[in-house]
Write an enzyme that holds these catalytic residues in place. Structure first.
Site, PDB file in Angstrom:
ATOM      1  N   CYS A 118       0.788  -1.248   0.000  1.00  0.00           N
ATOM      2  CA  CYS A 118       0.000   0.000   0.000  1.00  0.00           C
ATOM      3  C   CYS A 118       0.820   1.299   0.000  1.00  0.00           C
ATOM      4  CB  CYS A 118      -1.010  -0.022   1.141  1.00  0.00           C
ATOM      5  SG  CYS A 118      -2.077  -1.472   1.053  1.00  0.00           S
ATOM      6  N   HIS A 258      -3.684   6.683   3.275  1.00  0.00           N
ATOM      7  CA  HIS A 258      -4.059   5.461   2.564  1.00  0.00           C
ATOM      8  C   HIS A 258      -5.507   5.140   2.928  1.00  0.00           C
ATOM      9  CE1 HIS A 258      -4.239   1.586   0.902  1.00  0.00           C
ATOM     10  NE2 HIS A 258      -4.154   0.930   2.040  1.00  0.00           N
ATOM     11  N   ASN A 288     -10.230  -0.153  -0.644  1.00  0.00           N
ATOM     12  CA  ASN A 288      -8.777  -0.125  -0.545  1.00  0.00           C
ATOM     13  C   ASN A 288      -8.160  -0.515  -1.894  1.00  0.00           C
ATOM     14  OD1 ASN A 288      -6.085  -0.607  -0.006  1.00  0.00           O
ATOM     15  ND2 ASN A 288      -6.453  -1.791   1.857  1.00  0.00           N
TER      16      ASN A 288
HETATM   17  N1  COA Z   1     -19.525  -9.168   7.064  1.00  0.00           N
HETATM   18  C1  COA Z   1     -20.043  -9.579   8.223  1.00  0.00           C
HETATM   19  N2  COA Z   1     -19.309 -10.072   9.212  1.00  0.00           N
HETATM   20  C2  COA Z   1     -17.988 -10.168   9.020  1.00  0.00           C
HETATM   21  C3  COA Z   1     -17.365  -9.766   7.821  1.00  0.00           C
HETATM   22  C4  COA Z   1     -18.197  -9.252   6.812  1.00  0.00           C
HETATM   23  N3  COA Z   1     -17.725  -8.833   5.640  1.00  0.00           N
HETATM   24  N4  COA Z   1     -16.043  -9.964   7.916  1.00  0.00           N
HETATM   25  C5  COA Z   1     -15.807 -10.464   9.127  1.00  0.00           C
HETATM   26  N5  COA Z   1     -16.987 -10.601   9.806  1.00  0.00           N
HETATM   27  C6  COA Z   1     -17.206 -11.107  11.148  1.00  0.00           C
HETATM   28  C7  COA Z   1     -16.085 -11.997  11.637  1.00  0.00           C
HETATM   29  O1  COA Z   1     -16.293 -13.316  11.167  1.00  0.00           O
HETATM   30  C8  COA Z   1     -16.233 -11.883  13.112  1.00  0.00           C
HETATM   31  O2  COA Z   1     -17.248 -12.740  13.548  1.00  0.00           O
HETATM   32  P1  COA Z   1     -17.082 -13.571  14.901  1.00  0.00           P
HETATM   33  O3  COA Z   1     -16.920 -12.555  15.983  1.00  0.00           O
HETATM   34  O4  COA Z   1     -18.361 -14.326  14.953  1.00  0.00           O
HETATM   35  O5  COA Z   1     -15.875 -14.409  14.686  1.00  0.00           O
HETATM   36  C9  COA Z   1     -16.719 -10.453  13.330  1.00  0.00           C
HETATM   37  O6  COA Z   1     -17.227 -10.034  12.071  1.00  0.00           O
HETATM   38  C10 COA Z   1     -15.647  -9.503  13.798  1.00  0.00           C
HETATM   39  O7  COA Z   1     -14.515  -9.725  12.975  1.00  0.00           O
HETATM   40  P2  COA Z   1     -13.202  -8.889  13.207  1.00  0.00           P
HETATM   41  O8  COA Z   1     -12.200  -9.280  12.164  1.00  0.00           O
HETATM   42  O9  COA Z   1     -12.776  -8.912  14.615  1.00  0.00           O
HETATM   43  O10 COA Z   1     -13.785  -7.435  12.904  1.00  0.00           O
HETATM   44  P3  COA Z   1     -13.044  -6.054  12.978  1.00  0.00           P
HETATM   45  O11 COA Z   1     -13.803  -5.110  13.806  1.00  0.00           O
HETATM   46  O12 COA Z   1     -11.586  -6.219  13.277  1.00  0.00           O
HETATM   47  O13 COA Z   1     -13.172  -5.548  11.491  1.00  0.00           O
HETATM   48  C11 COA Z   1     -11.832  -5.463   9.519  1.00  0.00           C
HETATM   49  C12 COA Z   1     -12.643  -6.336  10.452  1.00  0.00           C
HETATM   50  C13 COA Z   1     -11.223  -6.334   8.435  1.00  0.00           C
HETATM   51  C14 COA Z   1     -12.741  -4.434   8.897  1.00  0.00           C
HETATM   52  C15 COA Z   1     -10.743  -4.764  10.332  1.00  0.00           C
HETATM   53  O14 COA Z   1     -10.038  -5.722  11.101  1.00  0.00           O
HETATM   54  C16 COA Z   1      -9.762  -4.054   9.472  1.00  0.00           C
HETATM   55  O15 COA Z   1     -10.109  -3.089   8.831  1.00  0.00           O
HETATM   56  N6  COA Z   1      -8.488  -4.456   9.488  1.00  0.00           N
HETATM   57  C17 COA Z   1      -7.484  -3.836   8.709  1.00  0.00           C
HETATM   58  C18 COA Z   1      -7.673  -4.243   7.285  1.00  0.00           C
HETATM   59  C19 COA Z   1      -6.802  -3.471   6.379  1.00  0.00           C
HETATM   60  O16 COA Z   1      -6.810  -2.290   6.403  1.00  0.00           O
HETATM   61  N7  COA Z   1      -6.073  -4.197   5.536  1.00  0.00           N
HETATM   62  C20 COA Z   1      -5.276  -3.661   4.548  1.00  0.00           C
HETATM   63  C21 COA Z   1      -4.153  -2.914   5.123  1.00  0.00           C
HETATM   64  S1  COA Z   1      -3.389  -2.089   3.846  1.00  0.00           S
END
Ligand code: COA
Length: 331
Positions: A118, A258, A288
């Site tokens: 990124c 970003h 993203n």
């Molecule tokens: N829709 C519905 N539920 C979803 C889902 C979706 N698209 N994706 C994940 N979940 C669920 C998970 O399965 C989890 O369920 P569980 O508690 O029953 O296991 C729950 O939502 C919470 O998941 P979690 O990963 O802890 O959520 P979060 O608050 O951390 O949000 C992201 C997830 C991916 C949005 C967040 O972690 C994030 O933005 N991370 C950084 C990603 C990023 O920027 N990556 C690129 C970097 S350049």
């Protein structure tokens, strides 16, 4: 007191290319077990662009590059160095940069890819800046182009809702004025690589039927860990880029972060002391786009006259590797 740095290169112009096809959260609701509400609350994303079969990384990058060169008044033959950031090259050999070079006719350029995820466009700007500063050339073209839809598992709701396709580009030129790159901070930590990566499909574990069946050629991500590291590293990028330029958040006209997640953007702005109205956000429309996010955002901000000549911009990014960057520029 920090001595104010004098820029060596200026960012003359930017360009962007976005595929026309829009994939909304409602569309995704019909593809995986997710909801518009979940995606918006956790990420701020409403829709993203998806490239068509003929819109590869080189095609999109070439379009963005043409637009940047047209605005800069630079002919393809004047480009000395063409740096392309991509995590989604059209093919392994040759580089996407060489394909873009051929498409745009930058026949006098040295062209090569960099792989820095990124923050790749910011890494690329610094590589080009160093080349020009060393007296090896006058004009650089730095392109970021990402077809993320090609490396995403469209059955994995934890990743497929996050990414989009697009390309951005910038033209850099040696300067003796006060506009250009003022400071930068780039860092990597390869010990955390497995938190965001593609396990197979490269030279170590080449593509096989088993790899395809296991979907090990797609992006795997430990979302929560990535989130925490992103917030911490983008704060570091902002901090060091600002201090190296002798600036504070109060001096900045626009933060161009970003665009991975609105919550990460908000945390970065708060840390840097930059109010919301001075933060450029388009993650809602594009998701993203990896390294294309920052040049696309900057190009939109310039076109919409959110910033203009003389404006002070802080750009910060974080991505797979891990890699992270902060950069200050006077436009
Ligand atoms: N829709 C519905 N539920 C979803 C889902 C979706 N698209 N994706 C994940 N979940 C669920 C998970 O399965 C989890 O369920 P569980 O508690 O029953 O296991 C729950 O939502 C919470 O998941 P979690 O990963 O802890 O959520 P979060 O608050 O951390 O949000 C992201 C997830 C991916 C949005 C967040 O972690 C994030 O933005 N991370 C950084 C990603 C990023 O920027 N990556 C690129 C970097 S350049």
């Amino acid at each position: 007191m920090v001595k104010k740095p004098r820029p060596l290169v200026e960012l003359v112009a930017t360009g962007r290319y976005l595929p026309e096809r829009i994939l909304t959260n409602q569309d995704l609701e019909r593809m995986v077990d997710t909801s518009d509400e979940w995606i918006r609350e956790r990420t701020g994303i409403r829709e993203r662009r998806i490239a068509g079969p003929d819109e590869g990384a080189a095609f999109m990058g070439a379009e963005a590059a043409r637009r940047a060169m047209a605005k800069a008044g630079v002919e393809p033959g004047e480009v000395d160095i063409l740096v392309v950031s991509t995590a989604t090259p059209d093919r392994w050999l040759p580089s996407t940069a060489c394909d873009i070079q051929a498409l745009i006719g930058a026949s006098n350029a040295m062209a090569f890819d960099i792989s820095a995820a990124c923050p790749g466009w910011l890494f690329g700007l610094s590589v080009a800046e160093g080349y020009i500063a060393a007296g090896r050339g006058e004009i650089a073209l730095v392109v970021a182009t990402e077809k993320m839809s090609a490396i995403i598992d469209w059955e994995d709701r934890a990743t497929c809702v996050l990414f989009g396709d697009g390309a951005g580009a910038g033209v850099l030129r040696r300067t003796s004025g006060d506009r250009g790159i003022l400071s930068s901070h780039h860092k990597s930590d390869g010990t955390l690589a497995n938190l965001l990566y593609r396990p197979a499909g490269g030279a170590l574990v080449p593509m096989t039927h088993e790899v395809l069946d296991r979907k090990d050629h797609f992006v795997k991500m430990a979302g929560r860990e990535v989130f925490k590291n992103a917030v911490r590293s983008m704060a570091e990028g902002a901090d060091l880029a600002l201090s190296r330029a002798g600036l504070t958040g109060a001096d900045i006209d626009l933060l161009v972060p970003h665009q991975a997640n609105l919550r990460i953007i908000d945390a970065t702005a708060k840390y840097a002391g930059i109010p919301q109205e001075k933060v450029y956000v388009n993650v809602d429309r594009y998701g993203n786009m990896s390294s294309a996010s920052i040049p696309v955002a900057l190009d939109e901000a310039l076109e919409r006259k959110v910033v203009g000549p003389g404006s002070l911009v802080l750009a910060v990014a974080f991505g797979a590797g891990f890699t992270w960057s902060g950069m200050t520029l006077r436009l």
